[in-house]
Structures are given as C-alpha cells and as structure tokens.
Design a protein around this motif. Structure first.
Motif, mmCIF file in Angstrom:
data_model
loop_
_atom_site.group_PDB
_atom_site.id
_atom_site.type_symbol
_atom_site.label_atom_id
_atom_site.label_comp_id
_atom_site.label_asym_id
_atom_site.label_seq_id
_atom_site.Cartn_x
_atom_site.Cartn_y
_atom_site.Cartn_z
ATOM 1 N N GLY A 21 0.824 -1.206 0.000
ATOM 2 C CA GLY A 21 0.000 0.000 0.000
ATOM 3 C C GLY A 21 0.859 1.258 0.000
ATOM 4 O O GLY A 21 0.609 2.213 -0.742
ATOM 5 N N LYS A 22 1.906 1.243 0.809
ATOM 6 C CA LYS A 22 2.725 2.436 0.960
ATOM 7 C C LYS A 22 3.439 2.772 -0.347
ATOM 8 O O LYS A 22 3.385 3.908 -0.836
ATOM 9 N N GLY A 23 4.085 1.761 -0.942
ATOM 10 C CA GLY A 23 4.836 1.986 -2.179
ATOM 11 C C GLY A 23 3.921 2.392 -3.322
ATOM 12 O O GLY A 23 4.236 3.308 -4.100
ATOM 13 N N VAL A 90 14.273 3.166 5.051
ATOM 14 C CA VAL A 90 13.901 1.866 4.497
ATOM 15 C C VAL A 90 12.634 1.450 5.227
ATOM 16 O O VAL A 90 12.631 1.249 6.443
ATOM 17 N N ARG A 91 11.539 1.371 4.474
ATOM 18 C CA ARG A 91 10.218 1.262 5.088
ATOM 19 C C ARG A 91 9.484 0.014 4.628
ATOM 20 O O ARG A 91 9.507 -0.322 3.459
ATOM 21 N N SER A 92 8.812 -0.624 5.557
ATOM 22 C CA SER A 92 8.021 -1.788 5.183
ATOM 23 C C SER A 92 6.645 -1.323 4.724
ATOM 24 O O SER A 92 6.184 -0.247 5.105
ATOM 25 N N ILE A 320 -2.626 11.025 5.882
ATOM 26 C CA ILE A 320 -1.398 11.530 5.278
ATOM 27 C C ILE A 320 -0.319 11.643 6.348
ATOM 28 O O ILE A 320 -0.595 12.065 7.464
ATOM 29 N N GLU A 321 0.913 11.263 6.004
ATOM 30 C CA GLU A 321 2.060 11.579 6.846
ATOM 31 C C GLU A 321 2.904 12.589 6.082
ATOM 32 O O GLU A 321 3.157 12.404 4.894
ATOM 33 N N PHE A 322 3.308 13.650 6.755
ATOM 34 C CA PHE A 322 4.089 14.675 6.060
ATOM 35 C C PHE A 322 5.202 15.182 6.956
ATOM 36 O O PHE A 322 5.191 14.970 8.175
ATOM 37 N N LEU A 332 5.007 12.108 2.824
ATOM 38 C CA LEU A 332 5.724 10.854 3.066
ATOM 39 C C LEU A 332 4.854 9.608 2.947
ATOM 40 O O LEU A 332 5.338 8.507 2.845
ATOM 41 N N GLN A 333 3.560 9.792 3.008
ATOM 42 C CA GLN A 333 2.685 8.615 2.917
ATOM 43 C C GLN A 333 1.244 9.068 2.776
ATOM 44 O O GLN A 333 0.859 10.107 3.310
ATOM 45 N N THR A 334 0.441 8.305 2.068
ATOM 46 C CA THR A 334 -0.997 8.505 2.119
ATOM 47 C C THR A 334 -1.673 7.169 1.902
ATOM 48 O O THR A 334 -1.081 6.230 1.375
HETATM 49 MG MG MG Z 1 3.534 5.468 8.194
#
Ligand code: MG
Ligand code: ADP
Ligand code: MG
Length: 894
Positions: A21-23, A90-92, A320-322, A332-334
């Motif tokens: 989901g993140k990628g 490096v994120r899972s 959202i992460e910002f 950084l993420q949604t």
């Molecule tokens: Mg996150």
C-alpha cells in the motif's frame, strides 16, 4: 523477466499486491506531482523469494544498485558520502496496512565519516549527531534485535548526567558521546560492530523487514484481520527529508476530513523539530493543524492544497504523513484512511452529496461489519461518578474490570470477564491484550497514537490522552485527582465522548436499531437535538435503501417463534427461510414424544400424535400470522430421536438406585431399554431428518397436517399464508418422493375437507454431499432447495461442528491449515463448490426452482457475496443479522 524494483515514477496505486500500500500510493502521489522525496520500492515478490530461500535474490542486489544510482544521479548526492551525503529511509509496506506491525529504519547511510558531511552540509552538528544516534538505535533494535530499553536507558543516564530533562537540551558533543555508547551496546549485545558500510546497512535492513513479516505480532494481527500469511511485504527506499532541523521543521499526520464528523481539512497533529514516529508515540504534546497554520502559513497552505488534491483524486478520505524541512513540505505517505463505522456511512453520503461518488460507490464504501458495529448499544441515563473526560478515539460503550497489562487482560478474558486495559501508552506488544479487552484507555497520546489507530481498526472502544489519569502499572492502580482505582475495579468508558465513569453504567439500544425497528420518521423525531446521530440515521437509511433497490438476493430469516418472526420482519426480512421445529417438541410435550417412541401398539402411538397436532397447529398459526403474505418455510423435525429422551447414564443410575433400594419403577425400566436400543455412536450421522420421518411416518404426517390446518385457519380469517415444507437431510431423490407423496395427500385431504384451495410447496434441504452431487435428480421432486451449509460443511469436511473448536481448530489456525473457521465463512473451494454444482444441476432439470441457503453462513458478509455469485435466490440468517445481510447482498450486486 520479472523485476524486483520499481522507481516511484513507475508505479501506481493499483499495484498494491506488488508494491504494498505504501509503495503504490507513494508512486501515485509522485505521478500526481505532489512533493514526494524520490525513491523506489522493492516488490513483495522479492520478499516471498527471500522468505522461501533465506537469501536476497542476486538479481535484487543488482536492481537495487541500479535504482540507487538513479536516485543518486537525480539528487546529485551519494549514499553515505562524506560530503553532502544522501540518506534514505527503508520502510516496510504490505498490501493491507498493518499499523506498527513491521519496522522502518531512518537515516540509513550515516557512518563515522558521513555524519561529518551531514553536519557541514546542514550547518547543524547537533542535528547530524542526533540523526546518527537514531540510526544506531533503530538499527540495533529492529535489525539486530537488541533490547530497545538498553538504548533508552543510556539516553536517560546521559540526560541525568547532564542535568537536562529533554532530548533537545543535549548538545552535539553529548550526542556524539551517545553514539559511542550506542555502538558499544551494539558490539556487546550483537557480537558485531555497527556496520559502517551504507550498502551493508541497507541490505541488512531490507532482509530484516522481510523477516519481520513473520513475527508473532504480525501473524496475530493478520489472523485477526483475515489477511493471508503468504502475501509478504514490500520495502520502500526513500531519500530522507528532515523534520528535526530546528524550529522551522517538523513532522505531522493528518486526515483530509475528520474521520468521525467529515469536516474537511482540520484534523491532524503536528510536532515541531521532530522525526519519524515522534508524533504518534505520544512522547511530546502535539499542535493542532490550526496552530500549525499560525506557525508556518506557507507550509500549511501547501498541505491544504495537497489534501484537497488527494481527496479529489482518491474520492475518499485519505490519511497523510508529512514532514516540513526548513519550511518546505514533503509528503511521506498517504492511504485511504481508516474510519469509525458511523463515519463510514456519513462520509459515504457526504461524498455523494458533493457529487464525488455515486450511490453504488457509497454502498461499496461501507460494510456489513460496520453496520453490525452500529447495532451495538450505547450508555443510557445514569448518575455514575465521572472520573475524567479524555480524547474519544474509537466509539462504543464498554464496561469492565480494570487491568494494567496484556497477560492479565488475556487471563481474565479467558475466564469470561470483561476487562478494560489501562496503559500509559500502547505499543505493538499490547495487541494481544487489546484483542482480549472490551475497551482501552491510555493516559498519553493523541487521536493518531498507536492505541487509537489499532482500536479503530478493531472496532474496540478506546479513549486516549487521559492526562489526568496517572497510571502505576507496578502498584496496579491508577489515580484521578484523589480517587484511586485498583486492578479489578469496574469502570465504564464512552469511546464517542471520551468519558470515563466509575462502576457499571447501564447501556441502551443504538439509534440505528431504533431506526430499523421504528422507521425513519419516528427515529428522527427523537434525535432532533443531536445532529451527529441524525446524520448517521439518515445516512444508514439512504445506504440501506439503495442496497434494497440493487440487490438480487432476497433476505429471509431463521425464526422458530412468532417473536423471532416479528423481530425479523421489523428488521426487513422478506420471509422465514428456516423454522426449526425441534424445540416445539420439548418441555411438556416431551411426554407425548416419549409415548410415540415407546408405544407397543400403533393405536397408542397414533393417540400421542393426534394429541400433538393441535399444539403444533397453534405454533404454526403464530408464525403464519406474523409472516402474512410472505413465505414461511417449515423444516420437518430433524435431530436424532434420543435427544427427546432422558440421558442414558442418568436414567441408568436412577434405575439402579431404585432397584437397590427395593423400589423399582417399571416405567423407568421401559424407557431405559428404549434409550439403550436407540443409542447411536454417531447420532449426527444417524437416525435423523428424513430417515426418522420415513421410519416413523406419523411424525412428519402430524407436522404436515398441523401446518395445513393452520394455513386453512389463516385463509378463513382473511389472511394470506405462504407455508412451505422443507425436508431435512435428504440424500436420495427417492426419500423426497416418499415424503412428498405423503405430504401432498394430507394437504389435499385437509383442503378438500375444509373446502379451500391449498398448495404447499415441498422442498429439500441440501446438506449432504450426495444431495448436492445428485441435485439434478432431487430437483425433479422439489419445488425449492435450501442449502443447509452448517451440516454441509460438517459432512464435507468430516468435522463435527460441536467438537472441532475445542479439539483442534486453534492448532489448525496457528499452523495455517485454516485462516477462518469454515463454519463462519463458507469454504468456497470445497463446500462452496458443492453448492455451485447443486445450483447448476438443479436448474438444469428444473429451471424454475427456487434456491436459497440457511444457516450461519447466510449472515456472513464474505459468504453472502459468494451466494450472490453462484446465483442463489435468497439467503436466510438470524433475525439480528438481517440488516447486515441486506447491506451485503446489495454490495454483492454493485
Ligand atoms: Mg507510516
Ligand atoms: P509505519 O508503517 O509504521 O507508518 P513508516 O514507514 O511510515 O512506518 O515510517 C514511520 C515514519 O518515519 C513516517 O511517518 C515518517 O515520519 C518517517 N519517515 C519515513 N521515511 C522518511 C523519509 N524518507 N524522510 C523523513 N521521514 C521519514
Ligand atoms: Mg510505525
């Protein structure tokens, strides 16, 4: 050749299987032109390969090198360079979001040389050393598996030595020293030095994230959320941006609209001069988005634009992460945000009102599980002492005994106690305790803290940030003001308001249940003063009405009594799909059954049966009256006869005692002989259903007669009865022919005697594999089929449903043979295939046959979608599940 690495610019949001989901969403934001730090994602396929071989695939090493070089060229910096170093996180990220389940490592690329480069480049040595110590700490803990407390303790010791309270008061020199201490911890506890080579840091972290897919925590979460174990996680490598570069930097989390009210653009937390998880860990108090707007107008504005952009694009609430680095916003993420059940309905209807989605889409945005949650009760009027009001994080009304740790929560819950888990804050280790609890309280943290996110996901009542509550886990107490609450004391929490009360608080029915029962107008009359509740009731009404319009499956209920039938009808049932008649032979009527079984002569047996007819007639009359105008399917008596007789052991003891005392009882002795004669080793596979009906033909006859007479009585009273006769446990068409001939003769006789026209359809319950496999033949003698998927599951798997849970299902779940009980969700591959064959065969010999299902699966969302796909005409479930079934039948159709 398949590839293992995708740059952000190459992916999109529909590649969640591959990129997680993140990628996938980072790629989508990149394509939208939002400010995303560049990076790439390693696919879940690489993870699956790693988990099966234990090695990073060689092609992966090459592809990572190429992607890294592209990244370095884009940014004009090199990973871990001693001059303007490139650093990465490096994120899972799995296909389904698993909050806090797996680990992310920030600041990869720092080492003894590049830390100097970062210091120079940023002009802030303190920041550089702080980033380095975070890397050694995160890497030590998550990649090398060193106890995190060792690092936390070293940090605390240093602060004490320096006489400071906050991390931010430590100097660059302090932090440089701390890095040395941390590196010593790494050496002492992992037997190796902290790796200086950036690529080694990267590769070890990638492997650790892959491995983290299989931690106990991750497995537990997946089992609960029914996420398959074999998906694997993707890994995203992303250039670092820094929220910890002083007061013009910071990091935050926000939702495009308030997940409980739907208000746009105001919901979020921001933390100045912070990195990563600082904002959700609850260690420092966060700012609201309004405060953020005052602090940094430009960055806040840019965030608002991005929020709107994302909502327009996803046409849904996004979270959202910002991060803001020296005034510059980075996304950084949604993802499409989690929300409460009530919010799901309200937001779906809001989006329809805003013309962003259609009603069909609105229907697909809510689920039966969410509707189910709204049927839960809420607190009624009471005068319990209010302990404090904290932040409402996940709605519901929970009453239980206070516990302070997960093991106690689990132990007490296993004893059947309702418990409320009270923590300062929760972390992923608390998951088992949260699952066991009916409610959770944390004294720290905000609406986006771990506890809040996980509880919302699980539908667990939760309040957070109860600052007035001071928790002492060692003494097993908490205090609020001068009130002390001990482990085991009863409290009540309201997850909708954040209130905490002392003692047991009474709970009331939900407004949605009131709406279902009393209708829209009447309910809105009572909710006038509460806009939130009014909006919710209207939204549920609109969505459910739409579901009713689009669904093809009819929804019937399993109801045995007029009261059940009444409730089912008021909740929207369109008939009774299954009336079990067994209980009608218990209580006082047991004596008559005993006589039927024990009678030496036919005349005596007939007399007992004749006595039962009027009683049964009354039973059926009640049901037909409640279900006037709608089908009412009566299943002829099913369970083994011995269930109506006394327990063998009890009776044997009684007879033996009486004999020993010299007062033998002749009746008891006769009954005992009969019970012994009827004993079966496998009663569920024995003399029951149609077999019993053919052995004692009078039994079915009396039921059919009673039903026919009840129908006549209704007709004469001006009613419109639609009785149907269902024959249980049919395996051969011949069985059905025999019962059908008998039933038709009785119905015809009653109709003629009473001078009315009467036709009662006769159908078969399909609950044996042979019945499904020969459905084409059985259909020639049946007006309808109802798949009895409980017994069909039992007989297809060869599982005894009364025993398996205790015997071995937990082992089967643990080792992955079963992800979910086949008695809860239909086993589409096996049992479902029999249903599919049955449907196909039945329609081939009798195209106009009516096909339905009864049993637990009729109320299960996944199973309902399956029944829609195989083309059934109706589902039948318990009365309380009817609204959920209506909604899910609608969702299956859009
Ligand atoms: Mg996150
Ligand atoms: P989770 O899945 O637990 O949310 P994330 O991969 O989102 O973990 O990482 C946690 C946090 O780390 C993010 O919320 C973000 O604040 C921070 N982070 C991750 N990558 C970067 C990056 N490239 N630059 C700055 N911060 C980052
Ligand atoms: Mg996390």
């Amino acid at each position: 050749m398949s590839r293992y690495v995708y740059d952000f610019s190459e992916g999109n949001k529909d590649l969640k299987d591959l990129l997680g989901g993140k990628g996938a969403n980072l790629a989508e934001m990149t394509r939208l032109g939002l400010p995303v730090p560049p990076g790439f994602t390693i696919t879940t396929e690489a993870c699956r390969s790693y988990l099966s071989t234990g090695l990073l695939p060689p092609e992966l090493r090459v592809e990572v090198t190429m992607a890294l070089r592209r990244l370095e060229d884009t940014l004009g910096r090199s990973l871990g360079d001693f001059h303007e170093p490139l650093l990465v996180s490096v994120r899972s990220g799995a296909k389904f979001s698993m909050p806090g389940m797996m680990e992310t490592v920030l600041n990869i690329g720092l080492n003894d040389a590049s830390v100097q480069g970062l210091a120079e480049f940023s002009g802030d040595p303190r920041f550089a050393w702080d980033s380095y110590r975070r890397l050694v700490q995160m890497f030590g803990k998550t990649v090398l598996g060193i106890d995190g407390d060792l690092f936390a303790q070293a940090l605390d010791d240093l602060k004490t030595a320096r006489g400071v309270v906050s991390d931010v008061d430590l100097t660059a020199e302090d932090l440089e020293q701390l890095v040395d201490t941390f590196k010593a911890i790494v050496r002492d506890h992992s037997g190796r030095d902290f790796p200086q080579h950036p690529r080694e840091q990267l590769d070890l972290t990638i492997a650790a994230i892959f491995t983290s897919w299989n931690t106990d925590r991750a497995r537990l979460y997946r089992r609960r959320e029914r996420i398959p174990d074999d998906l694997g996680t993707a890994v995203t490598v992303m250039s670092m941006v820094f929220g910890n570069l002083g007061d013009t930097s910071g990091t935050g989390v926000c939702f495009t609209r308030d997940p409980s009210t739907g208000v746009v653009g105001t919901y979020g937390d921001y933390l100045v001069n912070a990195q990563g998880e600082d904002v959700v860990s609850g260690i420092r108090n966060t700012l609201s988005l309004q405060d953020f707007a005052e602090l940094d107008h430009a960055a806040h504005n840019e965030l608002q634009v991005a929020m709107r952009r994302l909502e327009t694009h996803y046409r849904d609430l996004c979270d959202i992460e910002f991060t803001v680095e020296r005034g510059k916003l980075w996304m950084l993420q949604t993802r499409v945000g989690k929300r409460t059940a009530a919010a799901a309905f309200r937001i779906a209807i809001q989006l329809v009102d805003e013309n962003l989605i259609t009603m069909d889409e609105a229907l697909s945005r809510v689920s039966g599980a969410q509707l189910d949650k709204l049927l839960f009760p809420q607190f009624g009027p009471h005068s319990n002492e209010l302990l404090t009001t904290a932040m409402p994080a996940s709605p519901g009304a929970a009453v239980g005994s206070v516990v302070f740790d997960s093991p106690t929560a689990e132990a007490w819950a296993a004893e059947g106690k309702d418990v409320i888990l009270v923590r300062r804050e929760t972390n992923p280790d608390d998951l088992s305790g949260m699952i066991a609890a009916v409610g959770v309280i944390t004294s720290r943290g905000g609406k986006t803290s771990h506890a809040a996110v996980v509880a919302r996901g699980m539908g667990l009542t939760c309040v957070v940030g109860a600052h007035e509550v001071s928790v002492d886990p060692v003494a097993r107490t908490f205090t609020v003001g001068d009130r002390t609450v001990h482990e085991g004391d009863r409290i009540a929490i309201d997850g909708g308001t954040g209130e905490m009360f002392l003692g047991d608080v009474p709970v009331d029915a939900s407004p949605v249940v009131r709406y279902l029962r009393d209708g829209l107008e009447a309910t809105l009359e009572t909710t006038k003063d509460d806009q939130d509740v009014t909006d919710l009731v209207k939204a549920v009404h609109l969505v459910l009405t739409h579901a009713d319009e689009v669904r093809r499956l009819h929804v019937h209920a399993n109801a045995d009594t007029p009261e059940d039938a009444h409730r089912a009808r008021s909740l929207g049932a369109e008939g009774i799909g299954l009336c079990r008649t067994e209980h009608m032979f218990l209580g006082e009527r047991r004596v008559l059954i005993e006589r039927i079984v024990l009678a030496d002569e036919d005349a005596e047996r007939q007399a007992a049966m004749d006595a039962l007819v009027p009683l049964q007639r009354t039973d059926f009359l009640g049901l037909l009256t409640e279900m006037d105008g709608l089908p009412c399917t009566i299943r002829l008596i099913d369970p083994p006869l011995h269930e109506f007789l006394p327990d063998y052991t009890d009776l044997a003891v009684k007879v033996a005692l009486a004999e020993a005392a010299g007062t033998p009882n002749a009746h008891d002795v006769t009954v005992l002989a009969a019970v012994a004669r009827m004993h079966e080793s496998n009663p569920m596979l024995g003399l029951r259903g149609v077999r019993l009906g053919l052995l004692l033909p009078g039994l079915f006859a009396l039921q059919v007669r009673a039903l026919a007479e009840a129908a006549v009585e209704r007709i004469k009273a001006g009613g419109d009865p639609h009785p149907e006769i269902m024959v249980p446990l049919v395996a051969s068409v011949m069985e059905l022919h025999l019962v059908r001939d008998q039933a038709e003769a009785i119905v015809a006789e009653v109709a003629e005697r009473e001078g009315v026209t009467l036709r009662i359809p006769v159908g078969a319950m399909i609950e044996l594999p042979r019945a499904a496999l020969t459905a084409g033949r059985i259909a020639t003698a049946a007006d309808f089929f109802s798949f009895g998927t409980n017994d069909l599951t039992q007989t297809t798997w060869g599982f005894s449903r009364d025993d398996v849970e205790a015997a071995f299902f937990s082992t089967y779940r643990a080792n992955g043979v079963l992800t979910v009980s086949p008695f809860e969700t239909i086993d589409a591959l096996g049992v479902g295939e029999l249903v599919r064959i049955g449907v196909e065969q039945a329609r081939s010999t009798r195209p106009d046959i009516t096909l339905g299902v009864c049993g637990e699966h009729g109320g299960d969302p996944e199973s309902i979608a399956f029944f829609h796909r195989v083309g059934l005409d109706y589902i039948s479930c318990s009365p309380f599940r009817v609204p959920v079934a209506r909604l899910e039948a609608g969702r299956a159709a859009v």
